[in-house]
Scaffold this active site. Sequence first.
Site, mmCIF file in Angstrom:
data_model
loop_
_atom_site.group_PDB
_atom_site.id
_atom_site.type_symbol
_atom_site.label_atom_id
_atom_site.label_comp_id
_atom_site.label_asym_id
_atom_site.label_seq_id
_atom_site.Cartn_x
_atom_site.Cartn_y
_atom_site.Cartn_z
ATOM 1 N N ARG A 1 -101.766 43.888 84.108
ATOM 2 C CA ARG A 1 -101.200 44.338 82.951
ATOM 3 C C ARG A 1 -102.466 45.163 82.115
ATOM 4 N NH1 ARG A 1 -102.008 40.970 78.191
ATOM 5 N NH2 ARG A 1 -99.702 41.284 77.652
ATOM 6 N N ASP B 1 -115.229 42.562 79.703
ATOM 7 C CA ASP B 1 -114.960 42.631 80.803
ATOM 8 C C ASP B 1 -115.791 43.554 81.754
ATOM 9 O OD1 ASP B 1 -111.501 41.666 81.368
ATOM 10 O OD2 ASP B 1 -112.422 41.906 79.329
ATOM 11 N N ASN C 1 -112.034 46.240 71.405
ATOM 12 C CA ASN C 1 -111.342 45.331 72.250
ATOM 13 C C ASN C 1 -111.092 45.944 73.585
ATOM 14 O OD1 ASN C 1 -109.123 42.395 71.793
ATOM 15 N ND2 ASN C 1 -109.781 43.338 73.686
ATOM 16 N N SER D 1 -113.533 44.323 67.798
ATOM 17 C CA SER D 1 -114.358 44.551 69.046
ATOM 18 C C SER D 1 -114.106 43.440 69.962
ATOM 19 C CB SER D 1 -115.805 44.418 68.536
ATOM 20 O OG SER D 1 -116.425 45.084 69.663
ATOM 21 N N ASP E 1 -109.029 34.042 73.958
ATOM 22 C CA ASP E 1 -107.765 33.835 73.301
ATOM 23 C C ASP E 1 -106.688 33.196 74.114
ATOM 24 O OD1 ASP E 1 -108.442 36.343 74.824
ATOM 25 O OD2 ASP E 1 -106.737 37.445 73.966
ATOM 26 N N GLU F 1 -107.345 36.600 87.630
ATOM 27 C CA GLU F 1 -108.215 36.640 86.409
ATOM 28 C C GLU F 1 -108.888 35.317 86.144
ATOM 29 O OE1 GLU F 1 -106.982 37.475 81.847
ATOM 30 O OE2 GLU F 1 -105.297 36.847 83.223
#
Length: 525
Positions: free
Chosen positions: A135, A143, A179, A189, A296, A480
């Site tokens: 996604r 990342d 971000n 950010s 998060d 992930e």
Amino acid sequence: MLKQVRLCLVALALALAPAAAEAQQSPAELFGPLFEAVQTSRVFPDGKTFVDAVPKRDPAAILADYRSRPPADAAALRAFVLANFKVPGVNDHEAADVRRHVQALWPMLVRQPVVPEAGSSAIALPQPYVVPGGRFREMYYWDSFFTMLGLAVDGQQPLVESMLADFTEVIERHGHIPNGMRTYYLSRSQPPFYALMLDLSRDADPATAARRLAALRREHGYWMKGKDCLDESGACQRVVKMPDGTLLNRYYDDRDTPRDESFAEDVATAAEAKQAGRSAAIVQRDLRAGAESGWDFSSRWLADGRSLATIRTTGIVPVDLNSLMLAMEERIAARCKTAGDAACTTVFTALAGKRKAAISRYFWVAREGRFADWDRETRKPTPALSAASLYPLFVGAATPAQAKATATTVRARLLAPGGLRTTTVRTGLQWDVPNGWAPLQWVAIDGLARYGETDLARDIAGRWMGTVARAYAETGKMLEKYDVEERKPGGGGEYPNQDGFGWTNGVASAIDERWPDLMKTAAAQ
């Protein structure tokens, strides 16, 4: 003469081809009763699956074993097939193939320059870049550092340089790296890795260096902008004034509305928090700040350590963010020195010195042998132990004694069967136990190795590579996140586990490059 030989060989191959084709049997002909049993029992939902399988040994021997000991039921039949065939999409991938798989994945994750269409949320990017996958179809900030680690060792240096060019231009245009490369991410950010990304560059052009230094200083200005609006509360935007007057940083977001990409979820969380007397604006800013942290979400940010409705990210001064800010200030000082800017060198050397001292003063908990976040309300370190405690080692901010004590704590409390735990609290949130994440493994591995704790670093790396290899062998995917307790795909969070996956690929390649024997061991487990 050579041409004539080649023509003769081609002619011979063509002459033999019909005979070979006639001798080759179809799966039904080769495996007879086994074939019929597999297809009529629907061992695989798609009838084409088995007929595309490849025998692991001589077909006649497989058939003989089947006839001598027929499987008792459908489960036994499936087990027999998987033991004797490489079945497409089921067991046709092996743990030992992880690095080769990652190298083949890089081109699939590359996207071309972006020129946004009218009404699109995409941010313009001038050069090719790599996305995480699933996604996440745009480039993300933190990342990308871990993705670049793999690109750099997998022969993809041009992509490292083009992604740096994209990030540099984004800073020049927007004043910071958001971000992710979408307009709805511009109000925040992510952990600031741009300075460390620059360490991976091989571009020695002075003009490029000057442009990057200017961008790096501008990013520092973005994080420190709140120093000009500090009031009695002791915090403004991303800046916090500590008891001794030192300025440190926190995660924040310029907006206090529900996130565009998680609107319904944030509205629901704010409604739950309202029952406890918290305003929607405060909760939503803290949710956004949690997204800026990259964690998060996690118990690190929760007042009760359990419920997302108690999130208070902006009330925490994070050890990871301030470690990265130290790395940024040190690199600005070094780059200014190279550029011959003595004033800049003096300023940023002093800033780095103050921050490094503050990291030991406020984040180190000597009696527990760990670095911690600092709570603005209680004015002391938080009780939460997390993988973020390895960041001071990662950037070289710890003393040798602190590093040794941290290693002891990691062995006792954060080391899981499949790698490094994220926290020690089980909440169902994705940045809590049992999940482990590639970036945190690398921060720990690299940080511990930096202080001579190589055995522990290798142990974490080996456990993590074993988890990744095991999941790859079972799913054919790089994921992930992973469950490091049970060594399987991870869970939790606002969306399903994604595959692709940029930072997992990058860290796997970086570990394999450093310790290639670990993958052989992982594949044998």
